[in-house]
Design an enzyme around this catalytic site. Structure first.
Site, PDB file in Angstrom:
ATOM      1  N   SER A 264       0.834  -1.197   0.000  1.00 48.28           N
ATOM      2  CA  SER A 264       0.000   0.000   0.000  1.00 48.28           C
ATOM      3  C   SER A 264       0.874   1.255   0.000  1.00 48.28           C
ATOM      4  O   SER A 264       2.088   1.183   0.191  1.00 48.28           O
ATOM      5  CB  SER A 264      -0.884   0.013   1.248  1.00 48.28           C
ATOM      6  OG  SER A 264      -0.083   0.297   2.377  1.00 48.28           O
ATOM      7  N   LYS A 265       0.189   2.379  -0.186  1.00 50.08           N
ATOM      8  CA  LYS A 265       0.881   3.662  -0.193  1.00 50.08           C
ATOM      9  C   LYS A 265       1.608   3.881   1.141  1.00 50.08           C
ATOM     10  O   LYS A 265       2.706   4.404   1.183  1.00 50.08           O
ATOM     11  CB  LYS A 265      -0.152   4.762  -0.439  1.00 50.08           C
ATOM     12  CG  LYS A 265       0.422   6.143  -0.493  1.00 50.08           C
ATOM     13  CD  LYS A 265      -0.588   7.103  -1.046  1.00 50.08           C
ATOM     14  CE  LYS A 265      -0.783   8.328  -0.178  1.00 50.08           C
ATOM     15  NZ  LYS A 265       0.376   8.788   0.552  1.00 50.08           N
ATOM     16  N   ARG A 266       0.966   3.444   2.222  1.00 50.54           N
ATOM     17  CA  ARG A 266       1.587   3.609   3.548  1.00 50.54           C
ATOM     18  C   ARG A 266       2.922   2.876   3.652  1.00 50.54           C
ATOM     19  O   ARG A 266       3.846   3.346   4.283  1.00 50.54           O
ATOM     20  CB  ARG A 266       0.641   3.134   4.647  1.00 50.54           C
ATOM     21  CG  ARG A 266      -0.283   4.248   5.137  1.00 50.54           C
ATOM     22  CD  ARG A 266      -1.036   3.804   6.361  1.00 50.54           C
ATOM     23  NE  ARG A 266      -1.793   2.581   6.078  1.00 50.54           N
ATOM     24  CZ  ARG A 266      -2.989   2.548   5.523  1.00 50.54           C
ATOM     25  NH1 ARG A 266      -3.575   3.678   5.199  1.00 50.54           N
ATOM     26  NH2 ARG A 266      -3.612   1.415   5.298  1.00 50.54           N
ATOM     27  N   GLY A 268       4.993   2.406   1.261  1.00 51.56           N
ATOM     28  CA  GLY A 268       5.929   3.241   0.527  1.00 51.56           C
ATOM     29  C   GLY A 268       6.422   4.387   1.404  1.00 51.56           C
ATOM     30  O   GLY A 268       7.622   4.641   1.507  1.00 51.56           O
ATOM     31  N   ASP A 269       5.479   5.044   2.098  1.00 55.21           N
ATOM     32  CA  ASP A 269       5.848   6.174   2.957  1.00 55.21           C
ATOM     33  C   ASP A 269       6.763   5.692   4.084  1.00 55.21           C
ATOM     34  O   ASP A 269       7.768   6.318   4.417  1.00 55.21           O
ATOM     35  CB  ASP A 269       4.597   6.820   3.571  1.00 55.21           C
ATOM     36  CG  ASP A 269       3.700   7.429   2.499  1.00 55.21           C
ATOM     37  OD1 ASP A 269       4.216   7.665   1.389  1.00 55.21           O
ATOM     38  OD2 ASP A 269       2.508   7.647   2.768  1.00 55.21           O
TER      39      ASP A 269
END
Ligand code: GLU
Length: 511
Positions: A264-266, A268-269
């Site tokens: 998920s994007k999280r 990646g962050d």
């Protein structure tokens, strides 16, 4: 004769395309090219509530950047257009009506309240709250209402949806090119809405109708759509299209680096890598998400890395150009289990492709980055910097950030190196060395190295002893490219000035 291969990538423009979506598009593309088929881009935007401005362009630009060519579809055109479902909306209702006619679908007039009551009732009885072959018989629909009541409601334009009428208990069996035979009992499924009250089709109806109308031969899509496949199979059957039904291939999920759960994007962050191909600015919140392109990845590296996330060749080769991927790709070698995203591997691929590129191609875009940072190197000088630095970095833009000392004499001296390597005689030695360098005629690596070695020998020092102070004096850094190459490139007067400045500024620090 075998059917011509026609595949489609069918994203919904609900936001930036996830890197997993790019992989789906890539596998479709490789399959299409391998079989001399057609790659189609269809935009599935029937859910107007989830429409995000800019997302469609983002998708098109992302595919182009990675090197996925579209033969037919949105932005290109073709014989089966329009390729944006919102522009095809008039086409779908007739198929839903046809299904009603043939007893495979029905009108449902239930209000939100009716549906809520049904859900509560089923939940209270410990049952799955679904509008299905059992519960539909106690709802407000054309199966339970008298025919004239249905007619009257339709004439009065009472709001309705059209639902598929699934069999109560029947095994639905279909073949998936990756998973083999899949069997799902219809009792596990609900009577999905096909046509919404605003006349728009749902994903299921539009997707199947368009795959049929566009002559799609293979549906290659993410695993998250596997639960929808039995319903789609039933639609093909009920619409009488079973003989031209596409083959299915559901691709494994892209997993978090740790391997548990979807990427998920999280993630990646949290772990510092992009999950989107291009940078994306959310039009509603202004929030910016990083992209592979802007981070400095090469599209070849991204395509190569993505290809290997869920597919493997028959040998253990890792590096593939797009042409080689097309040649080697088969659905049989796509794995069933999820593929873990591997950041180190992504970096490795980027480094690999950077090492393969002509120096001038790497240097070209760096000229602008350097100018933005206030440096004004000549192209030739930049190319020399690239030659010296690229071995050390994963991204070309790091050549400017890590190698800033090639472009400015304002250095930040590495304190730890000073603490460890500087003593009361270091500055004097550096100045003597500098004077000897000044005498060098060609100021090239070998001559500089000789001067250095001879000097160390003459003063009884081990050659390693003065190496780091020399590097710190000319670059500020404790490590970097071969120091005599670095000195040679900086040039005589610059090196002279830098050593002088260092000896005036740096004093031994206590350990
Ligand atoms: N519109 C769906 C998506 O956003 C397409 C799924 C499919 O390929 O059938 O992924």
């Amino acid at each position: 004769m075998a059917r011509p291969v026609r595949v489609r990538f069918a994203p919904s423009p609900t936001g930036p395309l996830h890197i997993g979506g790019v992989r789906t598009a890539l596998y479709n593309y490789l399959f299409a090219r391998k079989h001399k088929g057609t790659m189609i881009l269809r935009i599935e935007d029937t859910d107007q509530n989830r429409f995000v401005p800019g997302a469609e362009n983002y998708i098109i630009e992302s595919l182009r950047w990675v090197g996925i060519e579209i033969d037919e579809g949105q932005g290109i055109g073709g014989p089966h257009g329009p390729y944006r479902q919102s522009e095809r909306k008039e086409m779908y209702a007739q198929y839903a009506l046809d299904l009603i006619e043939r007893g495979y679908a029905y009108y449902a007039f239930d209000t939100e309240e009716d549906l809520e009551t049904m859900r509560k009732r089923l939940e209270a009885g410990g049952m799955h709250p679904a509008y299905d072959a059992v519960s539909r018989m106690s709802m407000v629909n054309s199966l339970t209402l008298p025919a004239d009541d249905v007619k009257a409601r339709l004439e009065q334009s009472n709001p309705y949806v059209i639902r598929i009428k699934l069999p109560r208990k029947e095994d639905i069996r279909f073949h998936d090119n990756i998973r083999g035979w899949v069997t799902v009992n219809s009792s596990q499924l609900d009577d999905k809405v096909l046509l919404k009250s605003d006349g728009m089709p749902t994903y299921h109806l539009a997707n199947v109708v368009d795959d049929y109308l566009m002559g799609i031969s293979h549906v290659i899509r993410g695993e998250e759509w596997l639960p929808s496949a039995p319903l789609h199979i039933m639609l093909y059957r009920y619409l009488g299209w079973e003989d031209v039904m596409p083959e299915f291939a559901h691709l494994p999920l892209l997993l978090k680096p740790e391997g548990n759960g979807k990427l998920s994007k999280r993630d990646g962050d949290r772990l510092g890598f992009p999950v989107f191909p291009l940078e994306w600015k959310d039009p509603a919140t202004g929030e910016v998400s990083s992209g592979y392109r802007e981070t400095g990845y090469y599209p070849e590296a991204v395509a190569n890395m993505l290809a290997l996330l869920g597919w493997h060749p028959s040998d253990n080769r890792e590096v593939f150009t797009m042409t080689e991927l097309i040649e080697a790709f088969t659905l049989e070698k796509v794995s069933k289990s999820g593929a873990k995203f591997d950041l180190q591997k992504a970096l490795w691929f980027n480094h690999h492709y950077m090492m393969e590129k002509p120096v001038s191609e790497i240097a070209e875009p760096l000229m602008k980055i350097a100018a933005d940072a206030g440096y004004n190197p000549k192209k030739e000088y930049m190319e020399s910097v690239v030659s010296l630095m690229r071995e050390k970095v994963n991204f070309a833009n790091e050549i400017i950030s890590s190698g800033y000392y090639f472009f400015t004499s304002e250095l930040k001296y590495n304190e730890e190196a000073i603490r460890k390597k500087w003593n009361s005689t270091t500055n004097a030695h550096l100045l003597s060395l500098s004077a000897l360098f000044d005498e060098s005629v060609d100021f090239k690596h070998d001559q500089l190295e000789n001067i250095y070695k001879n000097y160390c020998e003459s003063v009884g020092m081990k050659p390693g002893e003065l190496m780091q102070p020399l590097r710190v004096a000319v670059s500020g850094e404790a490590s970097g490219p071969p120091v005599f190459d670095l000195i040679s490139l900086l040039g005589k007067s610059e090196v002279h000035a830098r050593i002088r400045h260092a000896t005036e500024t740096i004093a031994p620090l206590s350990a």
